[in-house]
Design an enzyme around this catalytic site. Structure first.
Site, PDB file in Angstrom:
ATOM      1  N   LYS A 180     -16.904  -5.843 -28.982  1.00  0.00           N
ATOM      2  CA  LYS A 180     -15.503  -5.917 -29.433  1.00  0.00           C
ATOM      3  C   LYS A 180     -15.118  -7.356 -29.757  1.00  0.00           C
ATOM      4  CE  LYS A 180     -10.805  -5.105 -27.772  1.00  0.00           C
ATOM      5  NZ  LYS A 180     -10.419  -6.495 -27.397  1.00  0.00           N
ATOM      6  N   HIS A 225      -8.509  -9.649 -31.330  1.00  0.00           N
ATOM      7  CA  HIS A 225      -7.927  -9.674 -29.988  1.00  0.00           C
ATOM      8  C   HIS A 225      -6.403  -9.548 -30.076  1.00  0.00           C
ATOM      9  CE1 HIS A 225      -9.504 -10.665 -25.834  1.00  0.00           C
ATOM     10  NE2 HIS A 225      -8.214 -10.601 -25.597  1.00  0.00           N
ATOM     11  N   SER A 229     -10.080  -2.882 -18.249  1.00  0.00           N
ATOM     12  CA  SER A 229     -10.388  -4.301 -18.422  1.00  0.00           C
ATOM     13  C   SER A 229     -11.066  -4.867 -17.182  1.00  0.00           C
ATOM     14  CB  SER A 229      -9.073  -5.055 -18.672  1.00  0.00           C
ATOM     15  OG  SER A 229      -9.246  -6.440 -18.474  1.00  0.00           O
ATOM     16  N   TYR A 234     -16.127  -9.013 -19.499  1.00  0.00           N
ATOM     17  CA  TYR A 234     -16.171 -10.422 -19.881  1.00  0.00           C
ATOM     18  C   TYR A 234     -17.423 -11.002 -19.244  1.00  0.00           C
ATOM     19  CZ  TYR A 234     -11.432 -10.762 -21.748  1.00  0.00           C
ATOM     20  OH  TYR A 234     -10.323 -10.636 -22.526  1.00  0.00           O
ATOM     21  N   THR A 259     -16.515  -7.797 -24.667  1.00  0.00           N
ATOM     22  CA  THR A 259     -15.594  -8.624 -25.471  1.00  0.00           C
ATOM     23  C   THR A 259     -16.278  -9.943 -25.800  1.00  0.00           C
ATOM     24  OG1 THR A 259     -13.685  -7.612 -24.432  1.00  0.00           O
ATOM     25  CG2 THR A 259     -13.313  -9.711 -25.527  1.00  0.00           C
TER      26      THR A 259
HETATM   27  C1  GLV Z   1      -6.752 -11.106 -22.309  1.00  0.00           C
HETATM   28  O1  GLV Z   1      -7.695 -10.489 -22.730  1.00  0.00           O
HETATM   29  C2  GLV Z   1      -5.602 -11.427 -23.077  1.00  0.00           C
HETATM   30  O2  GLV Z   1      -5.635 -11.299 -24.305  1.00  0.00           O
HETATM   31  O3  GLV Z   1      -4.587 -11.825 -22.468  1.00  0.00           O
END
Ligand code: GLV
Length: 378
Positions: free
Chosen positions: A252, A276, A107, A130, A156
């Site tokens: 994603k 998510h 991430s 991100y 994302t």
């Molecule tokens: C971050 O991507 C979360 O979902 O906390």
């Protein structure tokens, strides 16, 4: 760990081992958690066809993801702050994934940095991006991922604004964090976790630390992240990302057929059908309920991956039957990591592998390529 036989055992063990704030963070969905529950509930509704008297003596769970051979039809998806579930969590999870022959995704909001993980593992990993307001910083992240030889970029697209998770606010794990006294006391009762995290390389966002001017501690970095979610994001930004990242791109966070068609047009290698993990738009459809529609619409143009609620090998089988080429798992491996470090992640992967293998046999399929809608009760 010897008595652990399923992912739920790992979740329970994780809850005992690590501070409550971080278990809550991993488990939570947004708002009323309707979508979080729907992800699991809808998977459980899908019935597999029991087939008998089929020779299933030689089975193979191998397949390809992005054209590369993998030993299992799933990889480890990106999870923020993995290194606070267990010290050096990103390195340990990546090692376990690579040992099992599957990809690991780091991430943007990881604790170990891209460089920390690259130096500690033998094979390339995937990097999740991100796109933040500070495009110069985003460009530098992409360049660092390329320099570290990351083999795919996972963009994302479903977090322009943050869905509220009640537990995080109650625990003071919101942006900016302000952990409550009760959480600090709770942390002191988890000496194994304290030791593992204190002996880890870092305790703050490794990819950001020292790279964002004037932002050092976890609090100011988190504040910076909070101010960096970009509400202007659009498909034009995907074009920009493609221009600075010539490698394989995964989009994603697709849950709608129209968006899937737009994602396919970008020339990305793959998309992930995802809400998510039920952490963003509460009230959205479950990920598995949208998968077959999206796979039918764009599956011949772009590789369709799936995430959302996978806790068993049977769930992986269901997703593949409904058109996913492969899956990503998140919480299932995070529970393993929190419960037992690298061995815990290996355990989580092994549990899902065995469940998948046995369930393939009991539905009468020998290879991942043989899996299709015919193995489901219509
Ligand atoms: C971050 O991507 C979360 O979902 O906390």
């Amino acid at each position: 760990m010897r008595d652990v036989t399923c992912i739920e055992d790992l979740r329970v063990l994780a809850r005992r081992r690590i501070p409550r704030a971080f278990s809550d963070y991993a488990e939570a969905g947004s708002y009323s958690e309707e979508t979080l529950r729907a992800n699991r509930g809808d998977l459980e509704q899908i019935k597999l066809r029991q087939r008998v008297m089929v020779d299933v003596s030689s089975r193979d769970t191998a397949t390809t993801m992005l054209g590369e051979t993998v030993s299992l039809p799933f990889g480890l998806g990106p999870v923020a702050m993995t290194g606070l579930q267990h010290g050096n969590g990103e390195i340990l999870a990546c090692r376990a994934a690579h040992a099992a022959g599957i990809p690991f995704t780091m991430s943007t909001l990881s604790i170990c940095s891209i460089e920390d993980v690259a130096a500690a593992v033998a094979k390339p990993f995937w990097f999740q991006l991100y796109v933040m307001k500070d495009r110069g910083f985003v460009r530098s992240l992409v360049e660092r991922a390329a320099a570290a030889k990351c083999s795919a970029l996972v963009l994302t697209v479903d977090l322009q604004v943050l869905g509220q998770r009640h537990a995080d606010i109650k625990n003071g794990l919101s942006v900016p964090p302000s952990l409550k006294i009760k959480n600090l006391i709770n942390m002191a009762t988890k000496p194994g976790w304290v030791l593992s995290v204190l002996s880890g390389k870092r305790w703050t966002f490794g990819n950001l630390h020292g790279r964002v001017k004037g932002m050092e501690g976890v609090k100011s970095l988190a504040q910076w992240v909070g101010s960096q979610f970009d509400e202007t994001l659009s498909w034009k930004d995907v074009e920009w990302v493609r221009s600075i990242w010539p490698g394989k791109l995964i989009i994603k966070g697709i849950l709608d057929i129209e968006d899937a068609k737009l994602a396919a047009k970008t020339g990305a290698t793959a998309l992930v059908v995802s809400n998510h993990g039920g952490r963003q738009l509460d009230g959205a459809a479950s990920s598995i309920s949208m998968l077959p529609k999206i796979a039918d619409a764009v599956g011949s143009e772009i590789e369709v991956m799936f995430d959302g609620g996978i806790r068993t090998g049977q769930d992986v089988l269901r997703a593949l039957a409904l058109g996913a080429r492969s899956c990503l798992i998140g919480r299932a491996y995070i529970f393993g990591l929190a419960a037992g470090g690298e061995a815990g992640v290996a355990k989580a992967i092994g549990i899902i592998r065995n469940e998948l293998d046995v369930s393939m046999a009991l539905t009468g399929v020998r290879t991942v390529q043989d899996i299709g809608r015919h193995i489901l009760v219509q």
